[in-house]
Design a protein around this motif. Structure first.
Motif, PDB file in Angstrom:
ATOM      1  N   LEU A   1      -9.018  18.968  49.800  1.00 51.82           N
ATOM      2  CA  LEU A   1      -8.756  17.603  49.336  1.00 51.82           C
ATOM      3  C   LEU A   1      -9.966  16.998  48.634  1.00 51.82           C
TER       4      LEU A   1
ATOM      5  N   ALA B   1     -10.424  17.492  44.934  1.00 49.92           N
ATOM      6  CA  ALA B   1      -9.601  16.696  44.024  1.00 49.92           C
ATOM      7  C   ALA B   1     -10.383  15.510  43.466  1.00 49.92           C
TER       8      ALA B   1
ATOM      9  N   ARG C   1      -4.787   8.779  42.614  1.00 51.94           N
ATOM     10  CA  ARG C   1      -5.028  10.120  43.161  1.00 51.94           C
ATOM     11  C   ARG C   1      -5.006  10.094  44.684  1.00 51.94           C
TER      12      ARG C   1
ATOM     13  N   LEU D   1      -2.006  11.981  47.053  1.00 55.73           N
ATOM     14  CA  LEU D   1      -2.367  12.985  48.050  1.00 55.73           C
ATOM     15  C   LEU D   1      -2.051  12.537  49.472  1.00 55.73           C
TER      16      LEU D   1
END
Length: 65
Positions: free
Chosen positions: A15, A18, A49, A53
């Motif tokens: 994660l 990202a 974003r 997620l």
């Protein structure tokens, strides 16, 4: 402008990749990300974003220059 973003929980390495423009460290129960945000479009892009997620942003604040 520099910002600090606190996300609930400990984010995985996958994660955090990202968000290559942000540095990251973990504190109890949160992941703290910080770095340069170029403009308002970049700021909103980051928020989108995080949302896409499924991450919960606990705090988003501008840091002093």
């Amino acid at each position: 402008m520099r910002y600090e973003i606190r996300v609930d929980g400990e984010m995985s390495d996958e994660l955090t990749t990202a968000f290559p423009e942000l540095d990251t460290f973990v504190v109890p129960h949160q992941t703290v990300m910080y770095g340069q945000v170029d403009d308002e479009a970049h700021l909103y892009g980051l928020l989108i974003r995080f949302q896409s997620l499924g991450l919960h942003v606990a705090e988003f604040r501008r840091l002093p220059e």
